[in-house]
Design a protein around this motif. Structure first.
Motif, PDB file in Angstrom:
ATOM      1  N   ARG A  79       0.807  -1.222   0.000  1.00  0.00           N
ATOM      2  CA  ARG A  79       0.000   0.000   0.000  1.00  0.00           C
ATOM      3  C   ARG A  79       0.839   1.270   0.000  1.00  0.00           C
ATOM      4  NH1 ARG A  79      -2.498   1.297   5.680  1.00  0.00           N
ATOM      5  NH2 ARG A  79      -0.252   1.585   5.987  1.00  0.00           N
ATOM      6  N   ASP A  80       1.790   1.367   0.912  1.00  0.00           N
ATOM      7  CA  ASP A  80       2.555   2.613   1.050  1.00  0.00           C
ATOM      8  C   ASP A  80       3.412   2.892  -0.177  1.00  0.00           C
ATOM      9  OD1 ASP A  80       1.404   2.886   3.512  1.00  0.00           O
ATOM     10  OD2 ASP A  80       3.159   2.239   4.654  1.00  0.00           O
ATOM     11  N   GLU A  81       3.937   1.835  -0.799  1.00  0.00           N
ATOM     12  CA  GLU A  81       4.744   2.045  -1.996  1.00  0.00           C
ATOM     13  C   GLU A  81       3.882   2.542  -3.157  1.00  0.00           C
ATOM     14  OE1 GLU A  81       8.033  -0.325  -4.764  1.00  0.00           O
ATOM     15  OE2 GLU A  81       7.640  -0.936  -2.687  1.00  0.00           O
ATOM     16  N   PHE A  82       2.661   2.023  -3.250  1.00  0.00           N
ATOM     17  CA  PHE A  82       1.781   2.501  -4.316  1.00  0.00           C
ATOM     18  C   PHE A  82       1.358   3.949  -4.062  1.00  0.00           C
ATOM     19  CE2 PHE A  82      -2.350   2.844  -6.565  1.00  0.00           C
ATOM     20  CZ  PHE A  82      -1.875   2.630  -7.851  1.00  0.00           C
ATOM     21  N   ALA A  83       1.145   4.313  -2.799  1.00  0.00           N
ATOM     22  CA  ALA A  83       0.814   5.702  -2.474  1.00  0.00           C
ATOM     23  C   ALA A  83       1.957   6.636  -2.867  1.00  0.00           C
ATOM     24  CB  ALA A  83       0.506   5.835  -0.981  1.00  0.00           C
ATOM     25  N   ARG A  84       3.201   6.206  -2.613  1.00  0.00           N
ATOM     26  CA  ARG A  84       4.353   7.021  -3.027  1.00  0.00           C
ATOM     27  C   ARG A  84       4.434   7.117  -4.550  1.00  0.00           C
ATOM     28  NH1 ARG A  84       6.713   4.268   1.413  1.00  0.00           N
ATOM     29  NH2 ARG A  84       7.628   2.690   0.035  1.00  0.00           N
ATOM     30  N   TYR A  85       4.084   6.040  -5.220  1.00  0.00           N
ATOM     31  CA  TYR A  85       4.058   6.054  -6.690  1.00  0.00           C
ATOM     32  C   TYR A  85       3.075   7.110  -7.197  1.00  0.00           C
ATOM     33  CZ  TYR A  85       2.630   4.449 -11.368  1.00  0.00           C
ATOM     34  OH  TYR A  85       2.295   4.385 -12.701  1.00  0.00           O
ATOM     35  N   LEU A  86       1.901   7.204  -6.575  1.00  0.00           N
ATOM     36  CA  LEU A  86       0.910   8.199  -6.994  1.00  0.00           C
ATOM     37  C   LEU A  86       1.420   9.620  -6.748  1.00  0.00           C
ATOM     38  CD1 LEU A  86      -2.434   6.578  -5.764  1.00  0.00           C
ATOM     39  CD2 LEU A  86      -1.455   6.531  -8.061  1.00  0.00           C
ATOM     40  N   ASP A  87       2.078   9.839  -5.626  1.00  0.00           N
ATOM     41  CA  ASP A  87       2.676  11.151  -5.353  1.00  0.00           C
ATOM     42  C   ASP A  87       3.688  11.512  -6.435  1.00  0.00           C
ATOM     43  OD1 ASP A  87       1.372  12.000  -3.086  1.00  0.00           O
ATOM     44  OD2 ASP A  87       2.800  11.080  -1.707  1.00  0.00           O
ATOM     45  N   GLY A  88       4.572  10.564  -6.733  1.00  0.00           N
ATOM     46  CA  GLY A  88       5.587  10.810  -7.747  1.00  0.00           C
ATOM     47  C   GLY A  88       4.991  11.021  -9.127  1.00  0.00           C
ATOM     48  N   TYR A  89       3.911  10.306  -9.412  1.00  0.00           N
ATOM     49  CA  TYR A  89       3.243  10.439 -10.709  1.00  0.00           C
ATOM     50  C   TYR A  89       2.669  11.848 -10.873  1.00  0.00           C
ATOM     51  CZ  TYR A  89       0.215   9.079 -14.645  1.00  0.00           C
ATOM     52  OH  TYR A  89      -0.408   8.978 -15.865  1.00  0.00           O
ATOM     53  N   ALA A  90       1.975  12.315  -9.841  1.00  0.00           N
ATOM     54  CA  ALA A  90       1.394  13.660  -9.907  1.00  0.00           C
ATOM     55  C   ALA A  90       2.474  14.721 -10.053  1.00  0.00           C
ATOM     56  CB  ALA A  90       0.552  13.919  -8.659  1.00  0.00           C
ATOM     57  N   ALA A  91       3.606  14.546  -9.358  1.00  0.00           N
ATOM     58  CA  ALA A  91       4.702  15.515  -9.462  1.00  0.00           C
ATOM     59  C   ALA A  91       5.371  15.448 -10.823  1.00  0.00           C
ATOM     60  CB  ALA A  91       5.726  15.254  -8.357  1.00  0.00           C
ATOM     61  N   ARG A  92       5.583  14.241 -11.330  1.00  0.00           N
ATOM     62  CA  ARG A  92       6.284  14.064 -12.613  1.00  0.00           C
ATOM     63  C   ARG A  92       5.549  14.740 -13.756  1.00  0.00           C
ATOM     64  NH1 ARG A  92       7.590   8.085 -15.210  1.00  0.00           N
ATOM     65  NH2 ARG A  92       8.211   8.783 -17.302  1.00  0.00           N
ATOM     66  N   PHE A  93       4.230  14.663 -13.747  1.00  0.00           N
ATOM     67  CA  PHE A  93       3.450  15.230 -14.843  1.00  0.00           C
ATOM     68  C   PHE A  93       2.822  16.583 -14.487  1.00  0.00           C
ATOM     69  CE2 PHE A  93       3.499  10.635 -15.659  1.00  0.00           C
ATOM     70  CZ  PHE A  93       4.054  10.649 -16.930  1.00  0.00           C
TER      71      PHE A  93
END
Length: 395
Positions: A79-93
């Motif tokens: 769960r926590d790794e996927f949440a970090r992925y979403l944070d990074g995704y929003a920042a990347r784009f």
């Protein structure tokens, strides 16, 4: 009167679907704004899930457009790794978000050719107005927790929590705990409780298909090669018979007549991904109560089959419902009375007057991926004549 803030696209919801649409639009040169009721992106994964949760689909089926998971990432992300992925995704784009904004109404003004959206800044209480040519509903299927009306439940002397509030079985060792609901959350929470030493029971009112992650990945792979659903069903059930040892009904888990993959494609029901729960059911560590809850008197729960059992705590794994119909003023048939997509896949995502929905057809993260690409592609195509004209007029 407040002046509406003009945007090209308004997206309601900053979960996986909303930020995926925003990213795909950004890559096509289309500006959008995401309005989110909570104080972060992907709030479901941070605030309404239990600690032991891992994604049930392998990482190749759990990525958003243009951002595959790293090779070194585990096959099933925690769960926590996927949440970090979403944070990074929003920042990347560079996804533009306005957090703590609750949308109160959205309707199309035919005279202006714009969607008029009213939201409230939950931090200040200030009313905000937006106008946009396109509106994307991406508030998700897990929007508001559903708590059934059970006579006497409000007077239960022990702890009652919804699955959205459950984190772990800490402090429940030796306690009699009832899990109400046999979907993925309910079955996994029952496992977590039993592993923590709780005396665990689960109310199983409905039929369900029990599969493993590995079996379901085989099914997903076959579907990607356009293998017919009925063939996938036969293969899945054969593998399940090998893994689970035949008829699960003798342990209280009755399978539906319709196959698991066909059921997933044609109904709102998901197969249950077994994470070890069935083994604990077979050993008696988890007791299956094959009936729904009828009433509660004191600490005693009565079931629809007349049985009564005392409990110290109750976890309501009774699901969620969408709240879209409370604020969306549209009768074009895109969104049903339940707040979900009214049309079946793959005709579900586009309505009239620039209205779209993402992540509302119960296809999980891989559905968010395809919805985002379809919506962004369509909007950019509709804007292309306007962009071409603007570019030409500037020459």
């Amino acid at each position: 009167m407040a002046v509406a803030e003009e945007e090209e696209v308004i997206i309601v919801g900053a979960g996986q679907s909303g930020i995926a649409v925003a990213a795909c639009l950004s890559l096509r040169g289309v500006r959008s704004l995401v309005l989110e009721r909570d104080d972060c992106v992907g709030s479901l994964w941070r605030k309404r899930t239990y600690d032991r949760l891992h994604l049930h689909l392998a990482k190749q089926y759990s990525a958003l457009p243009h951002a595959p998971h790293a090779e070194e990432a585990p096959t099933y992300l925690p769960r926590d790794e996927f949440a970090r992925y979403l944070d990074g995704y929003a920042a990347r784009f560079a996804v533009r978000t306005r957090l703590r904004r609750e949308v109160r109404s959205a309707g199309f003004d035919a005279g202006k050719g714009r969607w008029e959206v009213e939201a409230v800044d939950l931090a200040t209480g200030r009313r905000e107005l937006y106008a946009a040519r396109f509106l994307v509903v991406a508030s998700g299927e897990n929007d508001e927790r559903f708590v059934p009306e059970v006579p006497g439940l409000e007077a239960f002397p022990g702890t009652v929590v919804h699955a959205a509030e459950y984190r772990s079985g800490e402090g429940l060792r030796g306690k009699a705990v009832l899990v109400v609901g046999c979907g993925n959350s309910g079955m996994e929470i029952a496992y977590d409780l039993a592993a923590a030493g709780a005396v665990t029971s689960i109310s199983v009112r409905s039929e369900l298909h029990l599969v493993t992650r590995e079996i379901w990945n085989v099914a997903m792979s076959l579907y990607g090669y356009h293998v017919p659903a009925w063939i996938i069903d036969k293969l899945v059930l054969l593998m399940c018979a090998v893994v689970f040892g035949g008829d699960t009904a003798r342990h209280g888990l009755r399978r539906p007549a319709v196959g698991p993959f066909t059921m997933k494609l044609t109904t709102p029901a998901y197969p249950v991904i077994d994470v070890g729960t069935y083994s604990k059911i077979r050993t008696g560590e988890i007791r299956v109560l094959p009936a729904g809850v009828k009433s509660v008197r004191g600490n005693v729960v009565e079931f629809a089959d007349g049985r009564r059992h005392p409990f110290d705590a109750i976890v309501l794994a009774t699901g969620y419902r969408s709240t879209v119909r409370r604020w969306l003023r549209s009768d074009d048939g895109l969104i049903g009375d339940d707040g979900m997509a009214a049309r079946p896949y793959p005709e579900h995502w586009k309505g009239g007057n620039g209205l779209y929905c993402a992540g509302l057809v119960r296809r999980g993260i891989y559905g968010s991926y395809s919805d985002a690409e379809l919506i962004a592609g369509d909007i950019s195509e509709l804007l292309r004549p306007q962009q071409t004209h603007s570019n030409g007029s500037n020459k």
